[in-house]
Design a protein around this motif. Structure first.
Motif, short mmCIF file in Angstrom:
data_model
loop_
_atom_site.label_atom_id
_atom_site.label_comp_id
_atom_site.label_asym_id
_atom_site.label_seq_id
_atom_site.Cartn_x
_atom_site.Cartn_y
_atom_site.Cartn_z
N ARG A 1 -2.58 1.07 -7.71
CA ARG A 1 -3.43 1.41 -6.56
C ARG A 1 -3.48 2.92 -6.41
O ARG A 1 -2.45 3.60 -6.42
CB ARG A 1 -2.86 0.78 -5.30
N LYS A 2 -4.72 3.41 -6.29
CA LYS A 2 -4.89 4.83 -6.08
C LYS A 2 -4.61 5.19 -4.62
O LYS A 2 -4.55 4.33 -3.77
CB LYS A 2 -6.30 5.26 -6.46
N ARG A 3 -4.48 6.49 -4.39
CA ARG A 3 -4.11 6.92 -3.04
C ARG A 3 -5.23 6.66 -2.05
O ARG A 3 -4.97 6.29 -0.90
CB ARG A 3 -3.75 8.41 -3.05
N ASP A 4 -6.48 6.79 -2.42
CA ASP A 4 -7.59 6.63 -1.48
C ASP A 4 -8.07 5.20 -1.38
O ASP A 4 -8.93 4.89 -0.53
CB ASP A 4 -8.77 7.52 -1.89
N ASP A 5 -7.58 4.29 -2.24
CA ASP A 5 -8.05 2.90 -2.19
C ASP A 5 -7.45 2.18 -0.99
O ASP A 5 -6.28 2.40 -0.64
CB ASP A 5 -7.66 2.15 -3.46
N HIS B 1 -6.03 -1.13 1.19
CA HIS B 1 -5.12 -2.23 0.83
C HIS B 1 -5.90 -3.46 0.44
O HIS B 1 -6.89 -3.82 1.08
CB HIS B 1 -4.20 -2.54 2.02
#
Length: 717
Positions: A124-128, A130
């Motif tokens: 999971r990327k930081r801006d994605d 949950h």
């Protein structure tokens, strides 16, 4: 003369005498005497000691005698037999076990792979934002892993069960192979050991008559790899003064041949005992003088080469092996029956480095300085320096001249000291002798082992025949057979068993079995019944209430025979019921020993003590310690018994300490009973009828000076 094949006789093992370690076997062979007097007796084991072979003619046949006996070993391809079948079965089961183990290991690897399956979320990327967890996928993966592991574990149980069966079958087959008889050869080539014999008749007429009659020979030889320990079985009936003692022997042998239907005997002697006589040396008073070391070397006889001239003139001797090469001409002397003069010496050998010749009896291991006037083949006495000068003999010894090319022998020159060859025109210079060694010659240990020296026969050449040399060691196969046979001595002994040499003491005994026995060569213990020994028995009950309030049943064994009973386990049977296995001590002829049978529950004993301390004397200068002992016995058995109650009275070596006894007990007489008693022992002997009781009262007083006290206090029971 042409070589003739000797006749072959088969032999049967008739009797065996087992010693403390090793055995002496006796074989019998029967057949007609061949015309050439040469025969071969087969059936001997591979592990026999070649130097122990003895052959003699049985029966009233004085015209025939054995003039030569030697051991010969031959090899031939091995056919399929029981040991080979067992060996192949073990190899097959070992392969099956390895395959089953591989399948089990692969199944364990699959289980580990399936167990490692677990859901891994995507990174999971930081801006994605949950994401929602796919619970159904996770549960589906868990169900799949659980179902797969269930099937894999079920298969694993089957594979482990198959592996356990393979291990069990392999262990059983390996045990059967290990316990199989060593009478069969362990290799693919069968080794046949036989005795090559030469018979001689006193005349031709007697030889022809003996050829038509049957002749019986006895072969005797020693083998290692046999041990035995004595064991007994005692049958006794209560109230009877005699018993039946059966002597048995636990035997283990791995000699390489099965003892089937043989007369067997057991001896406590040691086959490897020393036979050399002790030598008493003189005692000298005065200046110390070095003791002269005895020399085993002596001058060889003159004309040793001419001794075999008639043998060479007779032609090649018929032999089982190929004829030896033509002998070298003698360097000195005249051949028998020849009209010519001395045979000229052979031309000198070329200057080629030769390997050192084998050392023989009396030959040192290296070169040494030779003084002038002394022949190079005459070494000094072992252990003594060589004299500075010695008169030269009037005529050189022919044997020494003939023996030089072959190396050192009985009185031969040492290795590396061949005489220098004369220089030839245009030829290479003669080789220089090696530098001399300092000091007298030092023989090797093999040369000093006189019992192992072998006299080379007339077939030997190169200066060896007629001389003594160390015997050749055993071949690797024979050495391996002896090591495997001697491993029987390390077997664990049965319970309460004692080695015969430990229990026999300073005397040796022999016990002959009454019947023939069968003992395979498998290296495990086998029981053989030797015979019945009449013994005297008497049941006695013994108790020491001051140590333990228990009455023990014992048997007094008396040996009325002329043979000793060695220490070993004895199985005691009373009134037809097995009671226990006890340890029988060594019982000399005419001796009496006691064997314990365990507690007698039907007899009870109680002991009470009382101590009264007072003073006496003119000024109360003596302390009196009055000890009172009260013992009660109760017989609950249905027969009368005799109980021996043992007590103890203190003993002292102090002059101012007195001990006064006040009881009707008795002191055991030294050297008359079956055992040794400690000082101060007192004995009550009570005859108790069935269901009766008895009370015994005794005591003693200890009088000591008032200023003294007993160690650990006066008030002790």
């Amino acid at each position: 003369m042409t070589a003739e094949t000797p006749h072959t006789w088969r032999s049967t093992l008739d009797s065996v005498v087992v010693y403390a370690q090793g055995a002496v076997c006796r074989r019998l062979a029967r057949g007609s005497v061949p015309a050439n007097g040469r025969l071969r007796v087969t059936g001997l084991p591979r592990s026999l000691d070649p130097g122990s072979l003895r052959v003699r003619v049985l029966g009233a046949t004085p015209a025939v005698c054995v003039t030569e006996a030697r051991v010969e070993v031959e090899a031939e391809p091995l056919g399929t037999g029981a040991p080979e079948t067992l060996r192949r079965e073990v190899e097959r089961l070992r392969e099956e076990h390895a395959a089953a183990q591989g399948r089990r290991d692969r199944q364990l690897g699959l289980i580990e792979e399936v167990r490692g399956l677990h859901p891994v979320p995507p990174p999971r990327k930081r801006d994605d934002p949950h994401r929602r967890t796919p619970v159904d996928a996770w549960l589906g993966l868990a169900d799949f892993v659980e179902e797969r592991l269930t099937r894999l574990h079920a298969r694993l149980v089957e594979l482990e069960e198959a592996l356990r069966r393979a291990e069990h079958e392999l262990a059983v087959a390996a045990d059967r192979l290990a316990r199989a008889s060593t009478d069969a050869p362990p290799a693919h080539v069968e080794t046949t050991v036989s005795a090559a014999l030469t018979l001689d008749a006193s005349s031709d007429a007697e030889a022809e008559s003996n050829a038509q009659t049957e002749l019986e020979l006895e072969l005797e030889y020693a083998v290692p790899g046999a041990v035995w320990v004595p064991a007994y079985r005692l049958t006794h009936r209560q109230g009877d003064g005699t018993g039946r003692l059966v002597l048995r022997a636990s035997v283990a042998q791995r000699t390489g041949e099965d003892w089937t239907g043989v007369h067997i005997a057991f001896a406590t002697a040691d086959l490897r005992r020393r036979t050399d006589l002790p030598r008493l040396r003189s005692m000298r008073i005065g200046r110390r003088q070095p003791a002269t070391a005895p020399s085993g070397w002596r001058e060889p006889p003159a004309g040793l080469a001419d001794l075999f001239a008639g043998y060479e003139a007779a032609g090649p001797r018929p032999a089982l092996r190929p004829a030896p090469p033509a002998p070298r001409p003698a360097t000195a002397g005249v051949r028998a029956g020849s009209a010519s003069g001395p045979v000229p010496p052979p031309p000198p050998p070329p200057s080629v480095p030769m390997p050192p010749a084998p050392q023989g009896y009396g030959a040192p291991t290296g070169a040494f300085p030779v003084p002038g006037g002394v022949d190079a083949a005459a070494p000094a006495v072992f252990g003594a320096p060589m004299p500075a000068a010695m008169p030269a003999p009037a005529q050189p010894s022919r044997s020494r001249a003939a023996g030089r090319p072959g190396g050192g022998g009985f009185g031969a020159a040492p290795a590396g000291m061949a005489p220098p060859a004369p220089a030839t025109p245009g030829g290479p210079p003669p080789p220089q002798p090696p530098p001399p060694l300092a000091g007298p010659p030092q023989p090797s240990g093999a040369e000093l082992d006189y019992a192992a020296l072998v006299l080379c026969g007339p077939d030997e050449h190169g200066g060896r025949r007629g001389r003594l040399f160390p015997g050749s060691p055993l071949d690797p196969e024979a050495a391996a057979c002896r090591r495997r046979a001697e491993a029987v001595a390390t077997l664990p002994l049965p319970g309460h068993a004692v080695r015969p040499r430990e229990s026999a003491g300073s005397f040796d005994h022999r016990f002959d079995a009454a019947a023939r026995a069968d003992i395979p060569s498998d290296g495990t213990w086998h029981t053989v019944t030797v015979g019945e020994i009449p013994v005297g028995l008497r049941t006695e009950y013994l108790c020491v209430p001051s140590v333990e309030p228990t009455v023990y049943a014992t048997l007094l064994l008396s040996n009325a025979t002329d043979q000793a009973l060695l220490a070993g386990p004895v199985e005691v049977t009373v009134d037809g019921d097995f009671l226990l296995t006890a340890a029988l001590p060594t019982l000399a002829p005419g001796g009496v020993r006691r064997v314990g049978l365990g507690p007698a529950e039907g007899i009870r004993v109680i002991r009470r003590t009382n101590l009264h301390e007072s003073t006496s004397g003119l000024r109360n200068n003596t302390t009196v310690l009055d000890h009172r002992v009260h013992v009660e016995l109760a017989n609950r058995l249905a027969r009368p018994v005799t109980v021996e109650v043992r007590e103890r009275v203190p003993v002292t070596t102090e002059q101012d300490v007195r001990i006064e006894e006040r009881a009707d007990w008795t002191s055991p007489e030294a050297g008359t009973g079956p055992e040794h008693h400690a000082p101060g022992t007192r004995i009550w002997r009570v005859d108790l009828p069935a269901g009766a009781t008895a009370a015994l009262d005794g005591g003693y007083e200890i009088r000591i000076p008032a200023g003294k006290a007993l160690v650990d206090g006066n008030r002790r029971s």
